[in-house]
Design a protein around this motif. Structure first.
Motif, PDB file in Angstrom:
ATOM      1  N   UNK A  76     -10.266   2.186 -15.788  1.00 45.08           N
ATOM      2  CA  UNK A  76     -10.598   3.598 -15.725  1.00 45.08           C
ATOM      3  C   UNK A  76      -9.372   4.484 -15.691  1.00 45.08           C
ATOM      4  N   UNK A  77      -9.528   5.614 -15.019  1.00 47.85           N
ATOM      5  CA  UNK A  77      -8.480   6.631 -14.977  1.00 47.85           C
ATOM      6  C   UNK A  77      -8.082   6.923 -13.536  1.00 47.85           C
ATOM      7  N   UNK A  78      -7.019   7.720 -13.379  1.00 51.54           N
ATOM      8  CA  UNK A  78      -6.444   7.953 -12.060  1.00 51.54           C
ATOM      9  C   UNK A  78      -7.279   8.849 -11.158  1.00 51.54           C
ATOM     10  N   UNK A  79      -8.236   9.559 -11.732  1.00 49.16           N
ATOM     11  CA  UNK A  79      -9.069  10.409 -10.900  1.00 49.16           C
ATOM     12  C   UNK A  79     -10.119  11.102 -11.727  1.00 49.16           C
ATOM     13  N   UNK A  80     -11.083  11.728 -11.087  1.00 56.81           N
ATOM     14  CA  UNK A  80     -12.156  12.420 -11.810  1.00 56.81           C
ATOM     15  C   UNK A  80     -11.597  13.530 -12.694  1.00 56.81           C
ATOM     16  N   UNK A  81     -12.108  13.588 -13.904  1.00 57.82           N
ATOM     17  CA  UNK A  81     -11.669  14.621 -14.833  1.00 57.82           C
ATOM     18  C   UNK A  81     -10.334  14.349 -15.478  1.00 57.82           C
ATOM     19  N   UNK A  82      -9.721  13.228 -15.154  1.00 56.85           N
ATOM     20  CA  UNK A  82      -8.425  12.882 -15.727  1.00 56.85           C
ATOM     21  C   UNK A  82      -8.594  11.993 -16.955  1.00 56.85           C
ATOM     22  N   UNK A  83      -7.567  11.960 -17.769  1.00 57.88           N
ATOM     23  CA  UNK A  83      -7.548  11.055 -18.916  1.00 57.88           C
ATOM     24  C   UNK A  83      -6.429  10.025 -18.790  1.00 57.88           C
ATOM     25  N   UNK A  84      -5.581  10.179 -17.760  1.00 59.52           N
ATOM     26  CA  UNK A  84      -4.477   9.248 -17.568  1.00 59.52           C
ATOM     27  C   UNK A  84      -4.996   7.906 -17.081  1.00 59.52           C
ATOM     28  N   UNK A  85      -4.718   6.831 -17.780  1.00 59.54           N
ATOM     29  CA  UNK A  85      -5.227   5.518 -17.368  1.00 59.54           C
ATOM     30  C   UNK A  85      -4.639   5.072 -16.032  1.00 59.54           C
ATOM     31  N   UNK A  86      -5.394   4.282 -15.314  1.00 61.86           N
ATOM     32  CA  UNK A  86      -4.898   3.645 -14.102  1.00 61.86           C
ATOM     33  C   UNK A  86      -3.952   2.514 -14.498  1.00 61.86           C
ATOM     34  N   UNK A  87      -2.745   2.521 -13.935  1.00 62.33           N
ATOM     35  CA  UNK A  87      -1.768   1.488 -14.277  1.00 62.33           C
ATOM     36  C   UNK A  87      -1.097   0.963 -13.014  1.00 62.33           C
ATOM     37  N   UNK A  88      -0.209  -0.001 -13.192  1.00 61.05           N
ATOM     38  CA  UNK A  88       0.528  -0.533 -12.054  1.00 61.05           C
ATOM     39  C   UNK A  88       1.566   0.459 -11.532  1.00 61.05           C
ATOM     40  N   UNK A  89       1.775   1.577 -12.249  1.00 56.66           N
ATOM     41  CA  UNK A  89       2.697   2.614 -11.810  1.00 56.66           C
ATOM     42  C   UNK A  89       1.972   3.814 -11.198  1.00 56.66           C
ATOM     43  N   UNK A  90       0.655   3.750 -11.085  1.00 58.08           N
ATOM     44  CA  UNK A  90      -0.103   4.812 -10.426  1.00 58.08           C
ATOM     45  C   UNK A  90       0.226   4.807  -8.938  1.00 58.08           C
ATOM     46  N   UNK A  91       0.395   5.987  -8.365  1.00 52.63           N
ATOM     47  CA  UNK A  91       0.763   6.106  -6.950  1.00 52.63           C
ATOM     48  C   UNK A  91      -0.487   6.341  -6.110  1.00 52.63           C
ATOM     49  N   UNK A  92      -0.695   5.464  -5.137  1.00 58.78           N
ATOM     50  CA  UNK A  92      -1.854   5.508  -4.248  1.00 58.78           C
ATOM     51  C   UNK A  92      -1.429   5.823  -2.821  1.00 58.78           C
ATOM     52  N   UNK A  93      -2.295   6.487  -2.101  1.00 61.74           N
ATOM     53  CA  UNK A  93      -2.138   6.575  -0.648  1.00 61.74           C
ATOM     54  C   UNK A  93      -2.544   5.204  -0.094  1.00 61.74           C
ATOM     55  N   UNK A  94      -1.609   4.494   0.496  1.00 58.59           N
ATOM     56  CA  UNK A  94      -1.937   3.142   0.960  1.00 58.59           C
ATOM     57  C   UNK A  94      -2.291   3.106   2.440  1.00 58.59           C
ATOM     58  N   UNK A  95      -2.212   4.240   3.130  1.00 54.17           N
ATOM     59  CA  UNK A  95      -2.641   4.348   4.517  1.00 54.17           C
ATOM     60  C   UNK A  95      -2.111   3.186   5.369  1.00 54.17           C
ATOM     61  N   UNK A  96      -2.984   2.367   5.935  1.00 53.50           N
ATOM     62  CA  UNK A  96      -2.549   1.358   6.906  1.00 53.50           C
ATOM     63  C   UNK A  96      -1.746   0.211   6.312  1.00 53.50           C
ATOM     64  N   UNK A  97      -1.640   0.132   5.001  1.00 52.59           N
ATOM     65  CA  UNK A  97      -0.712  -0.829   4.417  1.00 52.59           C
ATOM     66  C   UNK A  97       0.733  -0.417   4.704  1.00 52.59           C
ATOM     67  N   UNK A  98       0.898   0.749   5.322  1.00 53.10           N
ATOM     68  CA  UNK A  98       2.206   1.150   5.849  1.00 53.10           C
ATOM     69  C   UNK A  98       2.615   0.244   7.009  1.00 53.10           C
ATOM     70  N   UNK A  99       1.657  -0.171   7.811  1.00 50.10           N
ATOM     71  CA  UNK A  99       1.945  -0.912   9.042  1.00 50.10           C
ATOM     72  C   UNK A  99       2.783  -2.163   8.812  1.00 50.10           C
ATOM     73  N   UNK A 100       2.431  -3.035   7.860  1.00 55.05           N
ATOM     74  CA  UNK A 100       3.270  -4.216   7.653  1.00 55.05           C
ATOM     75  C   UNK A 100       4.693  -3.866   7.210  1.00 55.05           C
ATOM     76  N   UNK A 101       4.839  -2.795   6.446  1.00 56.30           N
ATOM     77  CA  UNK A 101       6.178  -2.390   6.006  1.00 56.30           C
ATOM     78  C   UNK A 101       7.019  -1.977   7.207  1.00 56.30           C
TER      79      UNK A 101
END
Length: 443
Positions: A112-137
């Motif tokens: 799919x795409x990076x968000x509603x109404x977008x045309x940019x494909x989801x890729x391995x370079x898309x930036x996500x809010x990872x929330x609690x995945x901060x904890x292990x870092x």
């Protein structure tokens, strides 16, 4: 005072089993932005002492042959079909999933795409809010200090943050009494410190006391927030007595700041993200990267503005990252603390993180525990009984409330990273991913 009264900043810091374990829909969040802005990049550039590391231009996604890696290609195809169907139905705008073994990728695809109404494909370079995945870092950042002899896991937190020398414990009558035990550094990482998240049971008097006492503030550094706010608030239990999902990793961020003299972001960059080549992992993202941001289909104050900077860097949930970046971190852990020849942790240091810090009694007294068959180490959950969990014993992992997740299964040398931005679907995709991936594993 610069106080952000959005009920609790903790909303962005939730980990495994979040969805369905607490009623998160009734929060009256009046939240300021969590993170983003070019200021972070400028701060990181000041870290002239950061060690040389992995070439960030070389992708962490090294493709392998799925069948040779022990996967059934037809079963992997079923995963592809299912996620494509979820996009086509409008269930999610997009997702990214990668699966691999032996440092090689058997399956990696954006859907799919990076968000509603977008045309940019989801890729391995898309930036996500990872929330609690901060904890292990943050936990790994702290463990680099442990192996340098600068941080003692069994020292009182007050050794580094003196305000914690006189902590108090909440009593049923609402009159806190002095703790009979010191809070230890390792307890910050194992959620046994007595610190809480007010969002878990917001109706409790102790939760209301935390909010009123400044828990949601974002105008202070992690160190100052820890000492000026948390140290003055009552703990829910004596240190070590119960497992309560908490802002312990946020306080750990304060400890890291106190030891290093850097901001938490600078310390992470110098010790983990920079050496691993994680160029898109940060508390603050510049507006110039906005075209790469993943967005949810739902309006929800959970989904903070990536580009709005403030002093507080949340060790419990403030980072954003990409699948490619975060895979570097996972592969470092999968290889005993080293990625592409760059050592972040010594093997013996990593082993300390993977020792269960809980007992049945401690787990039973707490709230929000990851589930049956699980233990908890230093910053990561652990599978300790695989008759109750699909991943094999020894698997360690963590996730974030918006649907991001990773795990590494040492027994099967199996890793995965999955990212969406939809907190309502976190538990559903946790279950699906475990079924999909282990059904596809032939040997």
């Amino acid at each position: 005072m610069g106080v952000q009264r959005w009920k609790t900043r903790a909303f962005r810091n939730i980990g495994p089993g979040e969805a369905g374990r607490a009623d998160l829909t009734n929060f009256n969040l009046k939240r300021g932005a969590l993170a983003a802005g070019a200021a972070f990049a400028l701060a990181l550039s000041a870290c002239a002492t950061a060690p040389a590391g992995v070439d960030p231009s070389t992708s962490s996604l090294v493709q392998g042959d799925a069948a040779a890696l022990g996967f059934d290609p037809a079963k992997l195809g079923e995963i592809r079909t299912a996620l494509n169907a979820d996009v086509q139905s409008g269930k999610i705008p997009g997702a990214y999933l990668l699966i691999g073994r032996d440092d090689k990728i058997a399956f990696s695809q954006g859907f799919g795409v990076q968000g509603p109404g977008q045309t940019t494909p989801m890729t391995d370079e898309t930036i996500f809010r990872v929330f609690s995945m901060t904890k292990p870092v943050v936990a790994v950042t702290a463990m680099t200090l442990v192996q340098e002899g600068k941080l003692d896991l069994d020292a009182p937190v007050s050794k580094y943050l003196p305000a914690f020398a006189n902590i108090k414990v909440w009593q049923k009558d609402g009159d806190p009494t002095p703790s009979t035990k010191p809070m230890l550094v390792r307890q910050l990482m194992s959620h046994t410190s007595g610190i809480i998240y007010s969002f878990i049971q917001p109706q409790l008097p102790i939760s209301k006391a935390w909010v009123a006492g400044g828990e949601p503030r974002t105008d202070l550094s992690a160190k100052d927030w820890s000492e000026q706010v948390v140290a003055k608030l009552p703990m829910i239990a004596e240190p070590g007595a119960a497992w309560n999902y908490s802002q312990g990793l946020d306080v750990l961020g304060g400890v890291i700041e106190a030891i290093t003299g850097q901001t938490l972001g600078e310390a992470i960059q110098a010790r983990v993200a920079g050496p691993l080549g994680m160029t898109d992992t940060a508390f603050f993202q510049p507006a110039s990267k906005s075209s790469r941001f993943a967005q949810s289909k739902k309006e929800d104050p959970l989904y903070y503005d990536y580009t709005a900077a403030h002093p507080f860097m949340s060790g419990g949930g403030g980072l954003s990252s990409t699948p490619e970046d975060y895979l570097r971190f996972v592969l470092m852990l999968a290889n005993g603390g080293t990625y592409k020849g760059v050592q972040i942790l010594k093997p013996e240091t990593l082993k300390l993180m993977l020792v269960d810090q809980t007992t049945a009694e401690v787990r039973g007294k707490g709230l929000f525990f990851p589930g049956a068959g699980m233990g908890f180490g230093l910053g990561v959950s652990l599978v300790i009984d695989d008759t109750k969990q699909r991943p094999a014993n020894g698997t360690f992992s963590w996730n974030g409330i918006a649907g991001t997740e990773w795990w590494y299964d040492p027994k099967n040398d199996l890793f995965m990273v999955f990212m969406i931005q939809d907190r309502a679907l976190l538990s559903e995709y946790q279950k699906k991913n475990r079924t999909w991936i282990y059904d596809a594993l032939k040997k």
